[in-house]
Write an enzyme that holds these catalytic residues in place. Structure first.
Site, PDB file in Angstrom:
ATOM      1  N   ASP A  48       0.858  -1.179   0.000  1.00 41.96           N
ATOM      2  CA  ASP A  48       0.000   0.000   0.000  1.00 41.96           C
ATOM      3  C   ASP A  48       0.897   1.232   0.000  1.00 41.96           C
ATOM      4  O   ASP A  48       1.958   1.239   0.647  1.00 41.96           O
ATOM      5  CB  ASP A  48      -0.915   0.022   1.221  1.00 41.96           C
ATOM      6  CG  ASP A  48      -1.911   1.172   1.149  1.00 41.96           C
ATOM      7  OD1 ASP A  48      -2.938   1.017   0.473  1.00 41.96           O
ATOM      8  OD2 ASP A  48      -1.633   2.232   1.744  1.00 41.96           O
ATOM      9  N   GLU A  95       1.045   5.632   0.235  1.00 47.20           N
ATOM     10  CA  GLU A  95       0.428   6.933   0.473  1.00 47.20           C
ATOM     11  C   GLU A  95       1.156   7.926  -0.433  1.00 47.20           C
ATOM     12  O   GLU A  95       2.391   7.862  -0.581  1.00 47.20           O
ATOM     13  CB  GLU A  95       0.542   7.345   1.932  1.00 47.20           C
ATOM     14  CG  GLU A  95      -0.115   6.378   2.913  1.00 47.20           C
ATOM     15  CD  GLU A  95      -1.595   6.152   2.644  1.00 47.20           C
ATOM     16  OE1 GLU A  95      -2.254   7.069   2.101  1.00 47.20           O
ATOM     17  OE2 GLU A  95      -2.094   5.056   2.978  1.00 47.20           O
ATOM     18  N   HIS A 131      -5.442   4.682   6.515  1.00 47.78           N
ATOM     19  CA  HIS A 131      -4.808   5.549   5.525  1.00 47.78           C
ATOM     20  C   HIS A 131      -3.330   5.765   5.829  1.00 47.78           C
ATOM     21  O   HIS A 131      -2.760   6.780   5.428  1.00 47.78           O
ATOM     22  CB  HIS A 131      -5.542   6.889   5.388  1.00 47.78           C
ATOM     23  CG  HIS A 131      -6.900   6.760   4.765  1.00 47.78           C
ATOM     24  ND1 HIS A 131      -7.093   6.363   3.464  1.00 47.78           N
ATOM     25  CD2 HIS A 131      -8.133   6.955   5.309  1.00 47.78           C
ATOM     26  CE1 HIS A 131      -8.386   6.322   3.216  1.00 47.78           C
ATOM     27  NE2 HIS A 131      -9.046   6.668   4.315  1.00 47.78           N
ATOM     28  N   ASP A 180      -2.802  -0.202   6.270  1.00 46.62           N
ATOM     29  CA  ASP A 180      -3.671  -0.578   5.152  1.00 46.62           C
ATOM     30  C   ASP A 180      -3.200  -1.884   4.510  1.00 46.62           C
ATOM     31  O   ASP A 180      -4.017  -2.704   4.076  1.00 46.62           O
ATOM     32  CB  ASP A 180      -3.696   0.538   4.107  1.00 46.62           C
ATOM     33  CG  ASP A 180      -4.482   1.760   4.594  1.00 46.62           C
ATOM     34  OD1 ASP A 180      -4.857   1.771   5.782  1.00 46.62           O
ATOM     35  OD2 ASP A 180      -4.688   2.686   3.798  1.00 46.62           O
TER      36      ASP A 180
END
Length: 576
Positions: A33, A35, A178, A183
């Site tokens: 994952d 960001e 998040h 995540d």
């Protein structure tokens, strides 16, 4: 060479006949994952990478790092993720974080898959980052849990398929926040829940998971029992209908697993699902070696022409280029090789490719292009090609039979022995056209040259193998030796010799029981070109030991194979 003993080097593992996939229990899943500062990989930067590596339900390791994107983080992104400019100020740049992640993930393994929820987003950023940093993208198998969940979890069960919703539905140990690692951990729980549901769809390999699109049809569910009695062995399988007619022929290194896959949701091809609705029986044919299975498949398809095999749709589309046997030979595109002692090149995938090769020869050698019958005692008027200087006009007596015979002999030599004069003539013309900026014409002559080289090289390779009365060769596998007997280009015998066995006794018995094959005309007299290409590929694979050859195995020194770099056409499997 008949007395040569088989030495036994270190184990050599040969690839399987076809890729049936890696068991999901043995697959390493790298759940990732990211960001980022925005939604577009071409304008935003990565601020955090989180990943979890799992196999067989066990966590093997975790990876997490903040990344300095070297650009401002928008306020709404900070509000969403909690990642501030101050947090990434001392974090490593992408040029340090990305190699660390790639080393952790080790995505270049065949039994490894990259997993993400809405994978195009994360994979898009990772690919863009690799490109920007000069790293090769490893092209892993990608599993996207979002579309997978949409197929396996109905709207009656969940209100949407967001990561948080699915994590709660499957009772994941971690909930998404998040932040990248949280995540990724939540996605692990979702993945495990989805894999459990795949069991009811009989998906148990990574290959089946990759192709899973829609649920099984009723026919697939109803007829799965047809795979129950199929052995777990290499060979060929034949699907038949209620009348016993053949519908489809295939091969596999594991017959039972391959046949079983046709009755799972992983089989999504429309024509095959249609075929399954007609299937009433499966006939397995166990083979000693992978080469035997490949050859048997080709022979059965050629013999039975099953309607659901792609190779059966245009069985007569291969073409040959022949120099006819008559007083004034000419080049003719034909569909079969006859016992007429005429030179042939090919086979070509289509008549168009054969026509290109014929045009190449006509450019280099002034053979007649008409189909008229004439003789010195019965001349006819010359055509416009004679006026253009592209034919010596033997039809009206301008060229003597001896002069024309020299041209025919040159064409025969170019087709079967020395391709250099034709290649040089075309290459020179292409260079002159390019100098004059006539690029479209140059491209046409390039295609003609490529067609001639490909067809001549193919026929010369086939003819060289077809000329050998008997060839015996072996290849080591992990626990045994594959041994094959080839006669006049046809696979006549196959066997697996266990390590430690008497090689002389084994080869002698295999040769004694091999199929009797007689010589014949043309480049592929006793086997189809497809079968002979399979044999040639095997003979050229690593570890092959030549045990016996009844005659020398040679190709022309100046043959078309010498000019193979002039064509990018497929030379090993140019036809079905």
């Amino acid at each position: 060479m008949a007395d040569q003993r088989l030495s036994l080097p270190g184990a050599h593992v040969q690839g399987t006949i076809d890729d049936v996939g890696t068991l999901l229990a043995h697959t390493t899943f790298v759940i990732v994952d990211l960001e980022t500062t925005g939604s577009r990989s071409d304008g935003a930067g990565i601020t955090e990478i989180g990943a979890v590596k799992v196999r067989g339900g066990e966590v093997l390791g975790e990876f997490a790092t903040l990344v300095n994107p070297r650009m401002p983080i928008p306020p709404h992104i900070t509000l969403l993720t909690g990642i501030t400019q101050a947090m990434v100020a001392t974090a490593p740049d992408l040029d340090a974080a990305l190699p660390a992640f790639l080393e952790f993930a080790a995505l270049d393994g065949d039994a490894t898959a990259l997993v993400a929820h809405n994978a195009p987003f994360d994979v898009g950023f990772l690919k863009a980052a690799c490109g920007a940093q000069g790293h090769d993208w490893p092209h892993p198998t990608v599993v996207d849990t979002l579309p997978l969940a949409r197929r396996l979890v109905t709207r009656d069960e969940v209100r949407n398929h967001k990561l948080g919703t699915l994590a709660g539905f499957f009772g994941a140990a971690e909930q998404p926040t998040h932040r990248a690692l949280d995540d990724a951990r939540a996605t692990v729980g979702v993945l495990h829940g989805l894999l459990e549901r795949l069991g009811s769809h009989e998906i148990d390999t990574l290959e089946e998971l990759r192709h899973f699109r829609t649920p099984r049809t009723s026919a697939q569910r109803r007829k799965r029992h047809l795979a129950d009695d199929v052995p777990e062995a290499p060979g060929v399988y034949v699907f038949t209908d209620a009348k016993g007619d053949t519908l489809y022929v295939g091969k596999s290194s594991n017959l039972r697993r391959r046949v079983r896959s046709y009755f799972t949701a992983a089989e999504t091809r429309g024509r095959i699902r249609e075929m399954i609705s007609l299937v009433e029986g499966v006939t397995p044919i166990v083979c000693a070696t992978s080469l035997e299975a490949e050859v048997r498949e080709l022979r059965l398809i050629a013999e039975r022409k099953p309607p659901y095999n792609r190779r059966s749709r245009n069985p007569g589309r291969a073409a040959w280029l022949k120099l006819t046997r008559e007083s004034y030979p000419r080049l003719s595109v034909v569909r079969a090789v006859r016992d007429d002692d005429a030179p042939y090149i090919g086979p070509f995938r289509s008549s168009r490719e054969a026509e290109l090769a014929r045009e190449a020869l006509h450019h280099a050698i002034p053979l007649r292009q008409c189909t008229h019958r004439f003789s010195p005692s019965r001349p006819i008027s010359a055509c416009v090609l004679a006026q253009l200087g592209r034919c010596g006009a033997p039809c009206d007596g301008s060229e003597s039979p001896q002069e024309y015979a020299a041209h025919a002999a040159a064409a025969a030599t170019a087709m079967t022995d020395d391709a250099t004069p034709v290649v040089e003539a075309l290459s020179g013309h292409i260079a002159r056209l390019a100098t004059d900026l006539r690029y479209e014409e140059a491209a046409l002559f390039r295609d003609r040259r490529a067609a001639f080289v490909a067809g001549a090289a193919r026929s010369q390779r086939l003819a060289a193998l077809a000329a050998i009365p008997q060839l015996v060769a072996a290849q080591p596998t992990g626990t045994a030796w594959e041994v094959h007997v080839v006669r006049y280009g046809r696979l006549a015998g196959s066997g697996m010799m266990r390590r430690g066995a008497d090689p002389h006794a084994f080869v002698e018995a295999l040769v004694a029981t091999a199929e009797t094959v007689f010589p014949g005309p043309g480049p592929s007299p006793r086997a189809t070109p497809g079968e002979m290409e399979c044999v040639l590929r095997w003979l050229g694979s690593p570890g092959i030991r030549l045990i016996d050859a009844a005659s020398p195995w040679t190709c022309p020194v100046n043959g078309a194979e010498k000019h193979h770099e002039l064509t990018d056409w497929q030379r090993d499997s140019a036809y079905d």
